[in-house]
Scaffold this active site. Sequence first.
Site, PDB file in Angstrom:
ATOM      1  N   GLY A  93      -9.988   7.886  -3.156  1.00 47.91           N
ATOM      2  CA  GLY A  93     -11.060   8.877  -3.219  1.00 47.91           C
ATOM      3  C   GLY A  93     -12.433   8.327  -3.552  1.00 47.91           C
ATOM      4  O   GLY A  93     -13.393   9.097  -3.664  1.00 47.91           O
ATOM      5  N   GLU A 105      -3.832   2.826  -7.221  1.00 52.80           N
ATOM      6  CA  GLU A 105      -4.273   3.979  -6.424  1.00 52.80           C
ATOM      7  C   GLU A 105      -3.290   5.139  -6.589  1.00 52.80           C
ATOM      8  O   GLU A 105      -2.166   5.053  -6.094  1.00 52.80           O
ATOM      9  CB  GLU A 105      -4.270   3.626  -4.932  1.00 52.80           C
ATOM     10  CG  GLU A 105      -5.155   2.506  -4.532  1.00 52.80           C
ATOM     11  CD  GLU A 105      -5.428   2.530  -3.030  1.00 52.80           C
ATOM     12  OE1 GLU A 105      -6.597   2.405  -2.670  1.00 52.80           O
ATOM     13  OE2 GLU A 105      -4.486   2.706  -2.236  1.00 52.80           O
ATOM     14  N   HIS A 127       0.854  -1.192   0.000  1.00 55.19           N
ATOM     15  CA  HIS A 127       0.000   0.000   0.000  1.00 55.19           C
ATOM     16  C   HIS A 127       0.890   1.243   0.000  1.00 55.19           C
ATOM     17  O   HIS A 127       2.002   1.212   0.527  1.00 55.19           O
ATOM     18  CB  HIS A 127      -0.919  -0.011   1.238  1.00 55.19           C
ATOM     19  CG  HIS A 127      -1.975   1.034   1.161  1.00 55.19           C
ATOM     20  ND1 HIS A 127      -1.744   2.342   1.512  1.00 55.19           N
ATOM     21  CD2 HIS A 127      -3.260   0.972   0.738  1.00 55.19           C
ATOM     22  CE1 HIS A 127      -2.850   3.036   1.307  1.00 55.19           C
ATOM     23  NE2 HIS A 127      -3.782   2.237   0.839  1.00 55.19           N
TER      24      HIS A 127
END
Length: 258
Positions: free
Chosen positions: A207, A167, A119
């Site tokens: 988002g 992402e 991540h």
Amino acid sequence: MGTVLLSSLHAYYTSRTEATRDYKGIPVLAVNYKAYPTAFGETGLAIALTAEKLAEEYDGIIRFILAVPATEIVRISESTDKALVYAQHADPVEPGAHTGYLPLEALKEAGAKGTLLNHSEHRIRLSDIDTIVRRATQLGLETLVCADTPTAAAAAAILSPTMIAVEPPELIGTGVPVSKAKPEVITSTIQLVRMVNPDVPILAGAGITTGEDAATAIKLGANGVLVASAVMKAKDPEAKLLELAEALAKAAEKKSQQ
Ligand SMILES: O=C[C@H](O)COP(=O)(O)O
């Protein structure tokens, strides 16, 4: 790319992923608890119970994944079944003298069915992703590898994880959805990843806040979404999970009819 190379890559992927679940055709709603205050204790468990209820209702229609803090894996995995509990990170070590590390074996023993890797808030080296994905597959654990760009996603896809999530870091936690602000990140990721890995499900994250944001990601070709703040900071997490699940289910159904 030559046909021979493509078919050997395909055989390689099949051998690496056979220990993991078949995600084909079913959209994924992955919720990353991060370390939000709501992620721990009773509130984290309450969100998981809501997700479990929805996962039962949407069985075969949506796959729910909950990436929970390591401290919550035991508690949450004991109360869930259809909603799969993932860790948020794993270390490329075997059980032994590794103070503070998280070996895959320990995550599995705690009840995790898989783990998030790389991540943006917890990056690791490509060589470590390779090691962890390979060992996780041997242990029957799933892997969801995050990438910040389409090219990084393609690099990760070569390692044949269970899933990929793209992402753009600058949109994470902003409430500005990648599917609307940067749709080209999703479409380029799909294009590049499919050149090296024909099957791996591709999630879009950063988002994603409303059902419409999630549906737009599916319309663009994603196989699901990875969300955090929209659920973990929601006044009513149950309503938010339901909104996202309904929108994903509708968008996937529409797509399958096209
Ligand atoms: O893992 C989840 C992502 O970082 C997305 O976070 P966000 O939904 O709060 O933007």
